[in-house]
Design a protein around this motif. Structure first.
Motif, PDB file in Angstrom:
ATOM      1  N   ALA A   1      11.830  -9.553   3.705  1.00 19.64           N
ATOM      2  CA  ALA A   1      10.444  -9.082   3.636  1.00 19.64           C
ATOM      3  C   ALA A   1      10.273  -7.843   4.511  1.00 19.64           C
ATOM      4  N   LEU A   2      10.906  -7.892   5.691  1.00 21.95           N
ATOM      5  CA  LEU A   2      10.766  -6.816   6.675  1.00 21.95           C
ATOM      6  C   LEU A   2      11.123  -5.452   6.091  1.00 21.95           C
ATOM      7  N   LYS A   3      12.243  -5.384   5.392  1.00 25.37           N
ATOM      8  CA  LYS A   3      12.732  -4.080   4.916  1.00 25.37           C
ATOM      9  C   LYS A   3      11.833  -3.485   3.833  1.00 25.37           C
ATOM     10  N   ARG A   4      10.910  -4.307   3.309  1.00 23.30           N
ATOM     11  CA  ARG A   4       9.967  -3.840   2.289  1.00 23.30           C
ATOM     12  C   ARG A   4       8.648  -3.391   2.897  1.00 23.30           C
ATOM     13  N   SER A   5       8.474  -3.614   4.198  1.00 23.13           N
ATOM     14  CA  SER A   5       7.151  -3.467   4.815  1.00 23.13           C
ATOM     15  C   SER A   5       7.040  -2.243   5.715  1.00 23.13           C
ATOM     16  N   HIS A   6       5.926  -1.571   5.618  1.00 25.99           N
ATOM     17  CA  HIS A   6       5.634  -0.425   6.479  1.00 25.99           C
ATOM     18  C   HIS A   6       4.841  -0.838   7.713  1.00 25.99           C
ATOM     19  N   THR A   7       4.559  -2.141   7.873  1.00 24.17           N
ATOM     20  CA  THR A   7       3.540  -2.529   8.860  1.00 24.17           C
ATOM     21  C   THR A   7       4.052  -2.687  10.283  1.00 24.17           C
TER      22      THR A   7
ATOM     23  N   ASP B   1      11.379   4.435  -0.194  1.00 28.02           N
ATOM     24  CA  ASP B   1      11.654   4.603  -1.613  1.00 28.02           C
ATOM     25  C   ASP B   1      10.616   3.828  -2.423  1.00 28.02           C
ATOM     26  N   GLN B   2       9.607   4.526  -2.908  1.00 26.30           N
ATOM     27  CA  GLN B   2       8.498   3.849  -3.584  1.00 26.30           C
ATOM     28  C   GLN B   2       8.956   3.156  -4.864  1.00 26.30           C
ATOM     29  N   GLU B   3       9.954   3.713  -5.537  1.00 22.06           N
ATOM     30  CA  GLU B   3      10.445   3.118  -6.782  1.00 22.06           C
ATOM     31  C   GLU B   3      11.055   1.743  -6.559  1.00 22.06           C
ATOM     32  N   SER B   4      12.047   1.686  -5.635  1.00 20.24           N
ATOM     33  CA  SER B   4      12.771   0.423  -5.435  1.00 20.24           C
ATOM     34  C   SER B   4      12.029  -0.529  -4.508  1.00 20.24           C
ATOM     35  N   GLY B   5      11.070   0.010  -3.757  1.00 20.57           N
ATOM     36  CA  GLY B   5      10.335  -0.843  -2.823  1.00 20.57           C
ATOM     37  C   GLY B   5      11.056  -1.046  -1.495  1.00 20.57           C
ATOM     38  N   LEU B   6      12.072  -0.246  -1.201  1.00 18.37           N
ATOM     39  CA  LEU B   6      12.781  -0.368   0.078  1.00 18.37           C
ATOM     40  C   LEU B   6      12.162   0.610   1.075  1.00 18.37           C
TER      41      LEU B   6
ATOM     42  N   ALA C   1       0.804  -1.233   0.000  1.00 19.73           N
ATOM     43  CA  ALA C   1       0.000   0.000   0.000  1.00 19.73           C
ATOM     44  C   ALA C   1       0.834   1.280   0.000  1.00 19.73           C
ATOM     45  N   TRP C   2       1.992   1.240   0.632  1.00 19.94           N
ATOM     46  CA  TRP C   2       2.794   2.472   0.726  1.00 19.94           C
ATOM     47  C   TRP C   2       3.340   2.894  -0.640  1.00 19.94           C
ATOM     48  N   ARG C   3       3.308   1.990  -1.610  1.00 13.00           N
ATOM     49  CA  ARG C   3       3.790   2.318  -2.959  1.00 13.00           C
ATOM     50  C   ARG C   3       2.639   2.653  -3.902  1.00 13.00           C
ATOM     51  N   TYR C   4       1.385   2.571  -3.419  1.00 14.05           N
ATOM     52  CA  TYR C   4       0.219   2.805  -4.279  1.00 14.05           C
ATOM     53  C   TYR C   4       0.109   4.295  -4.598  1.00 14.05           C
ATOM     54  N   PRO C   5      -0.276   4.630  -5.821  1.00 16.52           N
ATOM     55  CA  PRO C   5      -0.395   6.057  -6.177  1.00 16.52           C
ATOM     56  C   PRO C   5      -1.305   6.813  -5.209  1.00 16.52           C
ATOM     57  N   GLY C   6      -0.846   7.943  -4.719  1.00 18.36           N
ATOM     58  CA  GLY C   6      -1.655   8.768  -3.820  1.00 18.36           C
ATOM     59  C   GLY C   6      -1.563   8.381  -2.360  1.00 18.36           C
TER      60      GLY C   6
END
Lengths: 444, 444
Positions: free
Chosen positions: A69-75, B179-184, A22-27
């Motif tokens: 997985a952790l480093k990709r997650s905002h949760t 970083d929304q582009e790389s997903g980190l 979700a953190w990468r979703y537009p808006g």
């Protein structure tokens, strides 16, 4: 004209959404984890839509998934529930505020006190989601080398519940006389010293806080195991469930309400609210495309880790753009978990990559469609005794929340399925739950 | 023109006042213990007067005095500090918010998390008053039959402080890349796993919350014992002290600042703020009359119990309307405590009844007079190195607070002794304290 059965709606919140893409979703607002202004806006929008409750999900650890997985997650990093919900209490007026608190890693005196305080600050809008904390990584943050075993956690949870509710009953509702003439502030005869001595807990009391406006904050539980279901049937007032489909919802509904019948407890005094992930579009195809876009934003490293956990084997060697291989080796993973993966793969025709992104994102019950089609599905659930309502999981914020508040809720209201105004002021009022009598100072 | 030394002002709050007669004072709000609207008004008034901080006093038990005194007192039941201060954070913008939390009866992971969360919600206005909880009644509410011994409490407190500050430093300030582009979402290299194993505590970490805006919330301490003073000189940024007179303030000031010199720590990085009970009138005689009226509202049963505790003997048999007998029998009571009673009785010429009401009400440092005379006394303290400011104790609410905000503060501002506007936004800014460096990710 007979009235249709009304539904209850909670919002199951993480500041950026539960979905890890979700953190990468537009808006989206990727910084919402530590931005109170976003949370304030969300809660006020949900209150304007007449939601029963704002429900803050919680964790007691960071290291609950592989670091890839952790480093990709905002949760995993966000506000602590009590501080957040207390702040929201000051900027809302009616919506219920439900916090998760663990019976394994906290003291009943603290828990009783904080929920009572939140109930006073919010004028009767607090709810306690009782969890026993199954995450073994949490134990290491609280001085325990090994996680407390499941049965022991439930024994302590039952005793913990008795102590906390007993502490809430420390003072009769009329104990505080505040008689300025005589100088008597409260009547000690209307104060109870709990003096609890049990297998897991020793707590004297009384609690240093007046009885909560609701008597007790609303009791919420999520446990799906056998002891979890029995504890819920005995003590819960809301069940936060996670069935994957209507049949699963009906099974849980019949089981829990049957246990209540056996206990002589009114079915109306416990509301079953499954988590439901809702994605709305102008057409069903558009809603599905939004979900596909969202799932596609789950980083592959994160998704494949989640899929591997669900299958109980390393899925990273499979052909990612083909369906799952038919013959998977036997492992120690839960059979139910693996069957769910296989069923989902078949029903939606997903590739390994898409399955990974679904499991890395959100793989539970979902309603994906137009406001009308989703309202149809929700009505079916209510009428078929699948649930008493839903805890809505928003796919992305703020848009996914605004869509539900501004498009789905009005459709449910037009159908006579959801309130257009709050009738009462407390969370118990919203949910139609009775105010518990004080066990030491019964009203009659 | 040389600038006069500025003072810092905190408000040491209980919702109805710390004085046990206050709930009976004309115009008081005896129901303020559970009325958030009163507290909101108090905090906003203090913020408009540019106070450094709102400081919520706390207890972890009810049964900390004889029931004859207890039933007369409004002081033992009220909001829990975190829920209250978080709610106040949402309705204020600049004033600091200081909560008391015990190192003896809570877990460092919880404490670190809640203060960090309060600091995020308030945009950098949180402070932690570290207490070891000397009240033996509290132990019984947390499963301990006997209270933890003083030396052991301080060993644990020192270790607890190291763990909590270590947890606050779990993430570098720049860890969250989003970083929304790389997903980190964050850089795991900028996350520290504390993995603490010490004599009292085992805590893995990392904390599930980003580093607080202030780096660390402001560290406040009140301990006056030898280990308490050393701990404060090493770690505190504010000392909440309780000297009874200027000589006592000067002794503490010289001792603490001297310990800082020995440690190579800047004197400016620790502010000493004694509690000061302030009663204002149009004339000194009127202020004294207000205090006498207030003391007279302390119920005799409550007062005589407090006086008996201070003297270490039953004072109820003395002639109540005469001075204290000259030759009191020796007892096990603290000699200092008894000497203070005798000194006060002599200085103010109080009868046994009046002494009882003073001890049952508030017997610490007091400034009683006009805005001008009280401002004179406060200036004397600051210039004579008695303190860096004060934690104001209001005799009755709301009037006693409004008097300080609307009459005393403007007088201090006219004299150039107190700010007329906030220069910064955080509690550290108000107090002139540096932002601590992250011990695991130093800036240089």
């Amino acid at each position: 004209m007979s009235m249709s059965k009304q539904m209850h709606l909670g919002a199951f919140m993480r500041p950026v959404s539960l979905h890890t893409g979700a953190w990468r979703y537009p808006g989206s607002a990727p910084d919402a984890n530590f931005s109170f202004s976003h949370l304030k806006r969300f809660a006020q929008t949900l209150e304007a839509a007449k939601f029963d409750a704002f429900f803050m999900a919680d964790h007691l650890a960071v290291l609950n998934m592989p670091v890839e997985a952790l480093k990709r997650s905002h949760t995993v990093t966000s506000f602590e529930p009590f501080t957040l919900l207390s702040a929201l209490a000051a900027v809302t007026e009616r919506i219920g505020l439900v916090a998760t608190a663990s019976t394994t890693f906290d003291a009943p005196y603290h828990i009783a006190r904080r929920f009572a305080s939140l109930d006073h600050i919010s004028d009767g809008r607090a709810g306690w989601n009782i969890v026993t904390t199954s995450n073994p990584d949490a134990a290491l943050n609280f001085g325990l080398d090994e996680h407390v075993e499941h049965g022991e956690r439930y024994c302590r949870a039952r005793e913990f519940f008795d102590v906390v509710t007993g502490l809430w009953d420390s003072f009769a509702d009329d104990a505080f006389l505040r008689d300025q003439e005589s100088g008597l502030f409260f009547d000690p005869e209307r104060m109870h010293v709990l003096d609890h001595h049990g297998p897991s807990l020793n707590v004297r009391g009384p609690l240093n806080i007046a009885r909560p406006p609701q008597g007790w904050p609303v009791i919420v539980q999520a446990g799906q195991s056998e002891p979890g279901r029995q504890l819920a049937a005995e003590t819960a007032e809301v069940i936060f469930a996670a069935p994957r489909d209507l049949a699963g919802g009906q099974e849980l509904f019949a089981d829990i309400k049957g246990r209540q019948d056996a206990l002589g407890r009114s079915r109306d005094h416990l509301k079953i609210l499954p988590a439901a992930f809702i994605v709305l579009g102008d057409t069903i195809a558009e809603a599905k495309a939004k979900r596909a876009l969202l799932d596609g934003l789950v980083h592959f490293e994160s998704g494949i880790a989640s899929l591997s956990i669900a299958l109980g084997l390393d899925a990273s060697g499979f052909d990612l753009d083909a369906p799952l291989p038919r013959d998977l080796p036997d492992t120690n993973a839960s059979k139910t978990g693996r069957q769910q993966v296989l069923k989902l793969a078949e029903t939606e025709g997903l590739t390994v990559r898409q399955l990974a992104q679904r499991y890395g994102g959100y793989s539970g019950l979902a309603f994906v469609g137009t406001p009308e089609s989703v309202a149809d599905e929700m009505e079916t659930w209510i009428d078929a005794e699948g649930s008493d309502g839903f805890n809505v999981v928003f796919p992305y914020l703020p848009q996914g929340l605004d869509d539900v508040a501004h498009r789905l809720v009005p459709e449910l209201q037009r159908r006579g399925r959801f309130r257009t105004a709050y009738d009462g002021t407390t969370l118990r009022d919203h949910l139609g739950l009775p105010r518990p009598d004080n066990r030491f100072f019964p009203t009659r």
